[in-house]
Design a protein around this motif. Structure first.
Motif, PDB file in Angstrom:
ATOM      1  N   PHE A 273       4.701 -13.624  -4.886  1.00  0.00           N
ATOM      2  CA  PHE A 273       4.541 -12.180  -4.663  1.00  0.00           C
ATOM      3  C   PHE A 273       5.883 -11.502  -4.882  1.00  0.00           C
ATOM      4  CE2 PHE A 273       5.016  -8.647  -1.659  1.00  0.00           C
ATOM      5  CZ  PHE A 273       3.892  -7.881  -1.913  1.00  0.00           C
ATOM      6  N   GLN A 274       5.859 -10.396  -5.595  1.00  0.00           N
ATOM      7  CA  GLN A 274       7.075  -9.615  -5.795  1.00  0.00           C
ATOM      8  C   GLN A 274       6.822  -8.147  -5.483  1.00  0.00           C
ATOM      9  OE1 GLN A 274       8.174 -10.908  -9.908  1.00  0.00           O
ATOM     10  NE2 GLN A 274      10.158 -11.391  -8.984  1.00  0.00           N
TER      11      GLN A 274
ATOM     12  N   VAL B  94      -2.830  -0.661  -1.612  1.00  0.00           N
ATOM     13  CA  VAL B  94      -1.518  -0.809  -2.246  1.00  0.00           C
ATOM     14  C   VAL B  94      -1.733  -1.161  -3.714  1.00  0.00           C
ATOM     15  CG1 VAL B  94       0.587  -2.222  -2.306  1.00  0.00           C
ATOM     16  CG2 VAL B  94      -0.384  -1.510  -0.108  1.00  0.00           C
ATOM     17  N   ALA B  95      -1.083  -0.413  -4.592  1.00  0.00           N
ATOM     18  CA  ALA B  95      -1.207  -0.695  -6.029  1.00  0.00           C
ATOM     19  C   ALA B  95      -0.634  -2.072  -6.334  1.00  0.00           C
ATOM     20  CB  ALA B  95      -0.475   0.367  -6.835  1.00  0.00           C
ATOM     21  N   PHE B  96      -1.375  -2.854  -7.113  1.00  0.00           N
ATOM     22  CA  PHE B  96      -0.914  -4.209  -7.421  1.00  0.00           C
ATOM     23  C   PHE B  96      -1.221  -4.568  -8.864  1.00  0.00           C
ATOM     24  CE2 PHE B  96      -5.342  -4.792  -6.352  1.00  0.00           C
ATOM     25  CZ  PHE B  96      -5.767  -5.845  -7.147  1.00  0.00           C
ATOM     26  N   GLU B  97      -0.457  -5.533  -9.352  1.00  0.00           N
ATOM     27  CA  GLU B  97      -0.686  -6.121 -10.666  1.00  0.00           C
ATOM     28  C   GLU B  97      -0.943  -7.605 -10.449  1.00  0.00           C
ATOM     29  OE1 GLU B  97       1.783  -7.220 -14.767  1.00  0.00           O
ATOM     30  OE2 GLU B  97       2.655  -5.821 -13.309  1.00  0.00           O
TER      31      GLU B  97
ATOM     32  N   VAL C 213       3.083  -3.781  -6.633  1.00  0.00           N
ATOM     33  CA  VAL C 213       3.517  -5.134  -6.281  1.00  0.00           C
ATOM     34  C   VAL C 213       2.864  -6.099  -7.265  1.00  0.00           C
ATOM     35  CG1 VAL C 213       3.802  -4.529  -3.847  1.00  0.00           C
ATOM     36  CG2 VAL C 213       1.633  -5.518  -4.620  1.00  0.00           C
ATOM     37  N   LYS C 214       3.464  -7.257  -7.423  1.00  0.00           N
ATOM     38  CA  LYS C 214       2.910  -8.268  -8.326  1.00  0.00           C
ATOM     39  C   LYS C 214       2.401  -9.451  -7.510  1.00  0.00           C
ATOM     40  CE  LYS C 214       5.677  -7.228 -12.437  1.00  0.00           C
ATOM     41  NZ  LYS C 214       6.626  -7.776 -13.438  1.00  0.00           N
ATOM     42  N   VAL C 215       1.174  -9.838  -7.773  1.00  0.00           N
ATOM     43  CA  VAL C 215       0.572 -11.010  -7.144  1.00  0.00           C
ATOM     44  C   VAL C 215       0.340 -12.033  -8.247  1.00  0.00           C
ATOM     45  CG1 VAL C 215      -1.355 -11.908  -5.787  1.00  0.00           C
ATOM     46  CG2 VAL C 215      -0.570  -9.546  -5.428  1.00  0.00           C
ATOM     47  N   TYR C 216       1.003 -13.180  -8.139  1.00  0.00           N
ATOM     48  CA  TYR C 216       0.919 -14.219  -9.155  1.00  0.00           C
ATOM     49  C   TYR C 216      -0.061 -15.310  -8.731  1.00  0.00           C
ATOM     50  CZ  TYR C 216       5.341 -12.382 -11.055  1.00  0.00           C
ATOM     51  OH  TYR C 216       6.322 -11.590 -11.585  1.00  0.00           O
TER      52      TYR C 216
ATOM     53  N   ALA D 141      -7.129  -9.577  -0.992  1.00  0.00           N
ATOM     54  CA  ALA D 141      -7.939  -8.844  -0.014  1.00  0.00           C
ATOM     55  C   ALA D 141      -7.063  -7.913   0.815  1.00  0.00           C
ATOM     56  CB  ALA D 141      -8.680  -9.823   0.890  1.00  0.00           C
ATOM     57  N   CYS D 142      -5.860  -8.369   1.150  1.00  0.00           N
ATOM     58  CA  CYS D 142      -4.957  -7.562   1.959  1.00  0.00           C
ATOM     59  C   CYS D 142      -4.447  -6.340   1.201  1.00  0.00           C
ATOM     60  CB  CYS D 142      -3.785  -8.410   2.445  1.00  0.00           C
ATOM     61  SG  CYS D 142      -2.649  -7.517   3.517  1.00  0.00           S
ATOM     62  N   VAL D 143      -3.975  -6.529  -0.031  1.00  0.00           N
ATOM     63  CA  VAL D 143      -3.448  -5.365  -0.764  1.00  0.00           C
ATOM     64  C   VAL D 143      -4.545  -4.349  -1.027  1.00  0.00           C
ATOM     65  CG1 VAL D 143      -1.466  -6.528  -1.816  1.00  0.00           C
ATOM     66  CG2 VAL D 143      -3.642  -6.526  -3.037  1.00  0.00           C
ATOM     67  N   ILE D 144      -5.770  -4.818  -1.223  1.00  0.00           N
ATOM     68  CA  ILE D 144      -6.887  -3.884  -1.441  1.00  0.00           C
ATOM     69  C   ILE D 144      -7.227  -3.153  -0.144  1.00  0.00           C
ATOM     70  CG2 ILE D 144      -9.315  -3.691  -2.109  1.00  0.00           C
ATOM     71  CD1 ILE D 144      -8.786  -6.171  -3.964  1.00  0.00           C
ATOM     72  N   GLU D 145      -7.272  -3.866   0.987  1.00  0.00           N
ATOM     73  CA  GLU D 145      -7.510  -3.228   2.287  1.00  0.00           C
ATOM     74  C   GLU D 145      -6.464  -2.151   2.576  1.00  0.00           C
ATOM     75  OE1 GLU D 145      -9.509  -3.248   5.090  1.00  0.00           O
ATOM     76  OE2 GLU D 145     -11.021  -4.583   4.229  1.00  0.00           O
ATOM     77  N   LYS D 146      -5.228  -2.437   2.193  1.00  0.00           N
ATOM     78  CA  LYS D 146      -4.130  -1.503   2.475  1.00  0.00           C
ATOM     79  C   LYS D 146      -3.962  -0.448   1.393  1.00  0.00           C
ATOM     80  CE  LYS D 146      -1.888  -1.389   5.474  1.00  0.00           C
ATOM     81  NZ  LYS D 146      -2.150  -0.661   6.756  1.00  0.00           N
TER      82      LYS D 146
END
Length: 224
Positions: A60-61, A29-32, A6-9, A22-27
């Motif tokens: 977010f995408q 989930v791979a993110f950019e 997922v992309k976090v801008y 914090a949420c994507v790390i807790e879950k």
């Protein structure tokens, strides 16, 4: 075929962006993380406005899906990836979800307005060479103190806000509380309250939040 991240801008220093991180790390989930240079007005560019119509951060995408409100993004991530990472982050039954939701709403409606005002006035205004509004600071300090008395009582009954486990109900408070404690002289609003302080020490010590703080202290990634 691996699912693309997922992309976090937006800059991690943004409270709303750091909530999503914090949420994507807790879950797990791979993110950019995609930097948006707000000083250069990149958040107002036509391409960015397609995914964030208000020209703010975060955006977010997730492949073809775009979202732009940090708490909604956290709910989406937690629901979609319910079996990944912290499985109970958004509850596992209707009652847990309702309890989490009421404290998320309390954060958005009662905690966020005065704490955001204080964080801006005390932490960001001096950096931006903006004159501080002492009346506004006093007013919001009084408001936040009253709100935190409610939390003091709640956290005397429960380890975390929604129960005995860390959830989105707690995660959503991390960004503003972090700045209050670490970047202003009003940290005692949190640290002087025994139960709130104990809770703050626990939630701010989580590996996910430590990673967010590392990102805040790192050079920005490439711009969108």
């Amino acid at each position: 075929m691996a699912t693309p991240p997922v992309k976090v801008y937006g800059p991690p220093l943004s409270t709303a962006v750091s909530r999503v991180l914090a949420c994507v790390i807790e879950k797990d989930v791979a993110f950019e993380l995609v930097n948006v240079n707000m000083a250069k007005g990149e958040h107002k560019s036509p391409d960015f406005l397609k995914i964030q119509p208000f020209g703010q951060v975060p955006a977010f995408q997730d492949e073809t899906i775009s979202l732009f409100e940090s708490r909604a993004i956290c709910r989406y991530i937690s629901e979609k990836h319910s079996e990944k990472g912290n499985k109970g982050l958004y509850g596992t039954n209707p009652l847990e979800k309702a309890s989490i939701e009421q404290w998320l709403e309390a954060e958005a409606q009662s905690f966020n307005p005065p704490s955001s005002a204080l964080v801006f006035q005390l932490a960001f205004a001096p950096r931006m060479k903006i004159k501080q509004d002492e009346g506004l600071i006093k007013q919001n300090e009084e408001k936040l103190a009253k709100v935190l008395e409610v939390y003091e009582r709640r956290l005397g009954e429960s380890r975390y806000l929604a129960g005995d486990e860390f959830t989105l109900a707690d995660l959503s408070y991390l960004p503003n509380a972090h700045y209050l404690v670490n970047a202003t002289d009003r940290g005692e609003l949190i640290t002087s309250r025994k139960n709130v302080d104990r809770w703050w020490e626990e939630i701010s010590s989580r590996a996910s939040w430590k990673k967010v703080v590392e990102l805040q202290n790192s050079p920005p990634p490439a711009s969108a």
